[in-house]
Design a protein around this motif. Structure first.
Motif, PDB file in Angstrom:
ATOM      1  N   PRO A 235       0.708  -1.251  -0.034  1.00 32.74           N
ATOM      2  CA  PRO A 235       0.015   0.023  -0.230  1.00 32.74           C
ATOM      3  C   PRO A 235       0.750   1.249  -0.027  1.00 32.74           C
ATOM      4  O   PRO A 235       0.358   2.377  -0.330  1.00 32.74           O
ATOM      5  CB  PRO A 235      -0.901   0.015   1.242  1.00 32.74           C
ATOM      6  CG  PRO A 235       0.099  -1.054   2.163  1.00 32.74           C
ATOM      7  CD  PRO A 235       0.705  -2.001   1.289  1.00 32.74           C
ATOM      8  N   LEU A 236       1.885   1.212   0.478  1.00 33.39           N
ATOM      9  CA  LEU A 236       2.884   2.515   0.427  1.00 33.39           C
ATOM     10  C   LEU A 236       3.950   2.506  -0.648  1.00 33.39           C
ATOM     11  O   LEU A 236       4.635   3.510  -0.735  1.00 33.39           O
ATOM     12  CB  LEU A 236       3.600   2.451   1.910  1.00 33.39           C
ATOM     13  CG  LEU A 236       2.811   2.464   3.040  1.00 33.39           C
ATOM     14  CD1 LEU A 236       3.624   2.822   4.232  1.00 33.39           C
ATOM     15  CD2 LEU A 236       1.970   3.795   3.020  1.00 33.39           C
ATOM     16  N   GLY A 237       3.973   1.305  -1.480  1.00 32.12           N
ATOM     17  CA  GLY A 237       4.869   1.342  -2.538  1.00 32.12           C
ATOM     18  C   GLY A 237       4.007   1.211  -3.924  1.00 32.12           C
ATOM     19  O   GLY A 237       3.437   2.263  -4.287  1.00 32.12           O
ATOM     20  N   ALA A 238       4.019   0.217  -4.520  1.00 32.76           N
ATOM     21  CA  ALA A 238       3.470   0.082  -5.758  1.00 32.76           C
ATOM     22  C   ALA A 238       1.938  -0.029  -5.881  1.00 32.76           C
ATOM     23  O   ALA A 238       1.356   0.332  -6.854  1.00 32.76           O
ATOM     24  CB  ALA A 238       3.976  -1.362  -6.630  1.00 32.76           C
ATOM     25  N   GLY A 239       1.355  -0.361  -4.702  1.00 33.70           N
ATOM     26  CA  GLY A 239       0.196  -0.232  -4.671  1.00 33.70           C
ATOM     27  C   GLY A 239      -0.589   1.272  -4.233  1.00 33.70           C
ATOM     28  O   GLY A 239      -1.666   1.425  -3.942  1.00 33.70           O
ATOM     29  N   TYR A 240       0.508   2.239  -3.894  1.00 33.75           N
ATOM     30  CA  TYR A 240       0.072   3.514  -3.370  1.00 33.75           C
ATOM     31  C   TYR A 240      -0.892   4.321  -4.076  1.00 33.75           C
ATOM     32  O   TYR A 240      -1.911   4.859  -3.899  1.00 33.75           O
ATOM     33  CB  TYR A 240       1.263   4.263  -3.083  1.00 33.75           C
ATOM     34  CG  TYR A 240       1.108   5.722  -2.674  1.00 33.75           C
ATOM     35  CD1 TYR A 240       0.939   5.633  -1.145  1.00 33.75           C
ATOM     36  CD2 TYR A 240       1.193   6.898  -3.133  1.00 33.75           C
ATOM     37  CE1 TYR A 240       0.421   6.962  -0.681  1.00 33.75           C
ATOM     38  CE2 TYR A 240       0.867   7.926  -2.542  1.00 33.75           C
ATOM     39  CZ  TYR A 240       0.512   8.188  -1.321  1.00 33.75           C
ATOM     40  OH  TYR A 240       0.312   9.570  -0.865  1.00 33.75           O
ATOM     41  N   HIS A 241      -0.629   4.249  -5.490  1.00 32.82           N
ATOM     42  CA  HIS A 241      -1.320   5.059  -6.465  1.00 32.82           C
ATOM     43  C   HIS A 241      -3.045   4.655  -6.509  1.00 32.82           C
ATOM     44  O   HIS A 241      -3.814   5.480  -6.188  1.00 32.82           O
ATOM     45  CB  HIS A 241      -0.735   4.814  -7.784  1.00 32.82           C
ATOM     46  CG  HIS A 241       0.384   5.639  -8.234  1.00 32.82           C
ATOM     47  ND1 HIS A 241       1.451   5.658  -7.552  1.00 32.82           N
ATOM     48  CD2 HIS A 241       0.670   6.486  -9.288  1.00 32.82           C
ATOM     49  CE1 HIS A 241       2.432   6.170  -7.851  1.00 32.82           C
ATOM     50  NE2 HIS A 241       1.889   6.837  -9.181  1.00 32.82           N
ATOM     51  N   ILE A 242      -2.929   3.351  -6.741  1.00 36.86           N
ATOM     52  CA  ILE A 242      -4.550   2.892  -6.813  1.00 36.86           C
ATOM     53  C   ILE A 242      -5.173   2.942  -5.348  1.00 36.86           C
ATOM     54  O   ILE A 242      -6.171   3.266  -5.300  1.00 36.86           O
ATOM     55  CB  ILE A 242      -4.476   1.376  -7.376  1.00 36.86           C
ATOM     56  CG1 ILE A 242      -6.022   1.152  -7.763  1.00 36.86           C
ATOM     57  CG2 ILE A 242      -4.067   0.529  -6.340  1.00 36.86           C
ATOM     58  CD1 ILE A 242      -6.389   1.891  -8.655  1.00 36.86           C
ATOM     59  N   THR A 243      -4.410   2.769  -4.026  1.00 35.29           N
ATOM     60  CA  THR A 243      -4.958   2.917  -2.970  1.00 35.29           C
ATOM     61  C   THR A 243      -5.669   4.209  -2.751  1.00 35.29           C
ATOM     62  O   THR A 243      -6.676   4.712  -2.222  1.00 35.29           O
ATOM     63  CB  THR A 243      -4.026   2.507  -2.000  1.00 35.29           C
ATOM     64  OG1 THR A 243      -3.761   1.123  -1.931  1.00 35.29           O
ATOM     65  CG2 THR A 243      -4.800   2.519  -0.449  1.00 35.29           C
ATOM     66  N   GLN A 244      -4.801   5.226  -2.932  1.00 36.43           N
ATOM     67  CA  GLN A 244      -5.299   6.863  -2.952  1.00 36.43           C
ATOM     68  C   GLN A 244      -6.295   7.005  -3.637  1.00 36.43           C
ATOM     69  O   GLN A 244      -7.084   7.609  -3.531  1.00 36.43           O
ATOM     70  CB  GLN A 244      -4.084   7.559  -3.019  1.00 36.43           C
ATOM     71  CG  GLN A 244      -2.702   7.474  -1.873  1.00 36.43           C
ATOM     72  CD  GLN A 244      -3.409   7.623  -0.554  1.00 36.43           C
ATOM     73  OE1 GLN A 244      -4.142   8.540  -0.380  1.00 36.43           O
ATOM     74  NE2 GLN A 244      -2.898   6.992   0.477  1.00 36.43           N
ATOM     75  N   SER A 245      -6.231   6.369  -4.980  1.00 35.62           N
ATOM     76  CA  SER A 245      -7.411   6.789  -6.024  1.00 35.62           C
ATOM     77  C   SER A 245      -8.633   6.183  -5.246  1.00 35.62           C
ATOM     78  O   SER A 245      -9.746   7.088  -5.464  1.00 35.62           O
ATOM     79  CB  SER A 245      -7.014   6.160  -7.282  1.00 35.62           C
ATOM     80  OG  SER A 245      -7.986   6.268  -8.266  1.00 35.62           O
ATOM     81  N   LYS A 246      -8.694   5.012  -4.923  1.00 34.06           N
ATOM     82  CA  LYS A 246      -9.846   4.561  -4.401  1.00 34.06           C
ATOM     83  C   LYS A 246     -10.562   5.348  -3.258  1.00 34.06           C
ATOM     84  O   LYS A 246     -11.691   5.440  -3.039  1.00 34.06           O
ATOM     85  CB  LYS A 246      -9.749   2.975  -4.008  1.00 34.06           C
ATOM     86  CG  LYS A 246      -9.670   2.210  -5.130  1.00 34.06           C
ATOM     87  CD  LYS A 246      -9.512   0.635  -4.767  1.00 34.06           C
ATOM     88  CE  LYS A 246      -9.665  -0.320  -5.765  1.00 34.06           C
ATOM     89  NZ  LYS A 246      -9.253  -1.749  -5.460  1.00 34.06           N
ATOM     90  N   ILE A 247      -9.441   5.691  -2.479  1.00 30.91           N
ATOM     91  CA  ILE A 247     -10.041   6.797  -1.046  1.00 30.91           C
ATOM     92  C   ILE A 247     -10.595   7.824  -1.927  1.00 30.91           C
ATOM     93  O   ILE A 247     -11.809   8.404  -1.421  1.00 30.91           O
ATOM     94  CB  ILE A 247      -8.550   6.822  -0.371  1.00 30.91           C
ATOM     95  CG1 ILE A 247      -8.146   5.808   0.138  1.00 30.91           C
ATOM     96  CG2 ILE A 247      -9.198   7.831   0.646  1.00 30.91           C
ATOM     97  CD1 ILE A 247      -7.106   5.846   1.020  1.00 30.91           C
ATOM     98  N   ALA A 248      -9.993   8.459  -3.009  1.00 33.33           N
ATOM     99  CA  ALA A 248     -10.501   9.872  -3.508  1.00 33.33           C
ATOM    100  C   ALA A 248     -12.067   9.389  -4.069  1.00 33.33           C
ATOM    101  O   ALA A 248     -12.924  10.240  -4.090  1.00 33.33           O
ATOM    102  CB  ALA A 248      -9.640  10.293  -4.312  1.00 33.33           C
ATOM    103  N   LEU A 249     -11.996   8.641  -4.742  1.00 35.56           N
ATOM    104  CA  LEU A 249     -13.346   8.421  -5.140  1.00 35.56           C
ATOM    105  C   LEU A 249     -14.327   7.959  -4.470  1.00 35.56           C
ATOM    106  O   LEU A 249     -15.298   8.337  -4.675  1.00 35.56           O
ATOM    107  CB  LEU A 249     -13.033   6.878  -6.229  1.00 35.56           C
ATOM    108  CG  LEU A 249     -12.383   7.034  -7.618  1.00 35.56           C
ATOM    109  CD1 LEU A 249     -11.988   5.753  -8.202  1.00 35.56           C
ATOM    110  CD2 LEU A 249     -13.246   7.729  -8.511  1.00 35.56           C
ATOM    111  N   GLY A 250     -13.931   7.106  -3.433  1.00 33.85           N
ATOM    112  CA  GLY A 250     -15.187   6.993  -2.377  1.00 33.85           C
ATOM    113  C   GLY A 250     -15.295   7.938  -1.592  1.00 33.85           C
ATOM    114  O   GLY A 250     -16.973   8.226  -1.157  1.00 33.85           O
TER     115      GLY A 250
END
Length: 379
Positions: A235-250
């Motif tokens: 979540p803090l590396g390769a998955g950071y982009h999509i994790t933050q993106s989903k937070i923004a969408l939700g």
């Protein structure tokens, strides 16, 4: 009277051509661009610099380009299809020798006043050449193996050059758009069955090759696949982009947090907020309503392109317009799927909303071709 003579005599001439523009399509394109300016202003913290102002200047240039292309008869663009494709190929090859590197990829040519991305130009010139090819080819030969070979070369040559940059997202778009043109031209479904089977085999080979001497993808591309399958693994590396993106969408909810009130973009949690992930900023600030409204405008743009394609009397105009519509659809479908976690992150911009000069100019030029087909169709 031949068809060409009839077409020449039945279309408007001079300034009267402006009256025959597809005005609803023109207004929809301007509306999407306006939404892009608004979002770039927002992600910059309420400033026209560094993104909104250059984007507005590029749109103004692109708008003039669109009108200029529209005023030229569509049969001229048919005759220029081979030249446009060859120039795009030369530019793609030039990237290998003179290209500038950005974000780990060599995709641009620095012209001084702007950075040109030839792969964006290829998305349209490839469609132009395929449409011209099938306009020339008699319908009964469409599915003949010999006459299917050349379109495959037209598609796969730029795809290979783009993959070497590397740019997996654009390569996928080129193959998908080229395949759509072949399907629309009437190529037999068995060819597509073979390609789909080969695609499944390629996917298996991609996963099998990981960590070997013959690895088919770059390491960062494998990480993108891992992130797509399970973002929580890093979540803090390769998955950071999509994790933050989903937070923004939700967090946008139904109507959003309000203009310039998005925490993910304002507090810089969301990376690439002005390019690939700008849709999440829009969804956070304007919510489900804003996101769906943009999607509806995109669908309407495609609808007006298809109306022009169906009303065209010649094969080239019809295939070209439908090909541009498919390419435009792939742009926003892949981007939206990507930022929502439904597809791997492959670096495809949101059309006319994401910051970017070449993509904006190329798309406006493409809509100029649609307008040319609309203006110069026989009446």
């Amino acid at each position: 009277m031949s068809y060409l003579e009839y077409a020449v005599k039945s279309v408007p001439s001079g300034p009267r051509k402006l009256l025959y523009l597809n005005w609803p399509l023109l207004l929809l394109v301007c509306t999407v661009a306006g939404a892009g300016f608004l979002m770039l202003y927002s992600v910059a913290g309420g400033s026209f610099t560094p993104w909104a102002e250059p984007q507005m200047e590029r749109f103004a240039l692109g708008f003039v380009l669109m009108i200029g292309v529209a005023m030229v008869p569509i049969w001229f663009w048919r005759n220029m299809s081979v030249v446009a494709y060859v120039v795009s190929i030369v530019l793609l090859i030039s990237v290998e020798f003179f290209g500038t590197v950005g974000m780990g990829a060599q995709r641009w040519i620095d012209l001084g006043f702007m950075r040109l991305q030839p792969s964006e130009l290829m998305k349209i010139t490839m469609v132009m050449l395929l449409a011209a090819y099938y306009d020339w080819l008699p319908a009964k030969r469409t599915s003949h193996p010999f006459y299917v070979l050349l379109p495959l070369v037209i598609i796969l040559l730029p795809t290979f050059l783009v993959l070497t940059q590397p740019d997996l997202g654009t390569a996928i778009l080129l193959v998908a758009a080229g395949g759509a043109i072949l399907f629309l031209a009437g190529v037999h479904w068995l060819y597509f069955a073979v390609v789909i089977g080969a695609g499944v085999g390629l996917v298996v080979a991609v996963f099998k090759s990981r960590g070997t001497d013959w690895q088919l993808l770059k390491d960062y591309q494998y990480r993108r696949i891992d992130t797509f399958l399970d973002p929580s693994t890093d979540p803090l590396g390769a998955g950071y982009h999509i994790t933050q993106s989903k937070i923004a969408l939700g967090s946008g909810g139904l109507t959003g947090r309000g203009f310039m009130q998005g925490t993910q973009s304002r507090l810089n949690f969301l990376p690439e907020k002005h390019t690939d992930f700008i849709f999440t900023t829009l969804a956070e600030e304007f919510g489900f309503v804003g996101a769906v409204s943009l999607l509806v405008i995109y669908v309407l743009i495609i609808a007006f392109c298809l109306v022009t394609a169906l009303s065209s009397k010649d094969r080239y105009s019809s295939l070209l317009t439908m090909g541009i519509a498919v390419t435009f659809f792939l742009f926003f479908a892949v981007n939206m799927s990507m930022v929502m976690g439904l597809a791997p992150v492959v670096g495809v911009p949101l059309p006319m909303v994401s910051y970017g000069g070449t993509a904006m100019l190329v798309l406006l030029g493409a809509f100029g071709l649609v307008q040319s087909a609309h203006i110069h169709r026989p009446r």
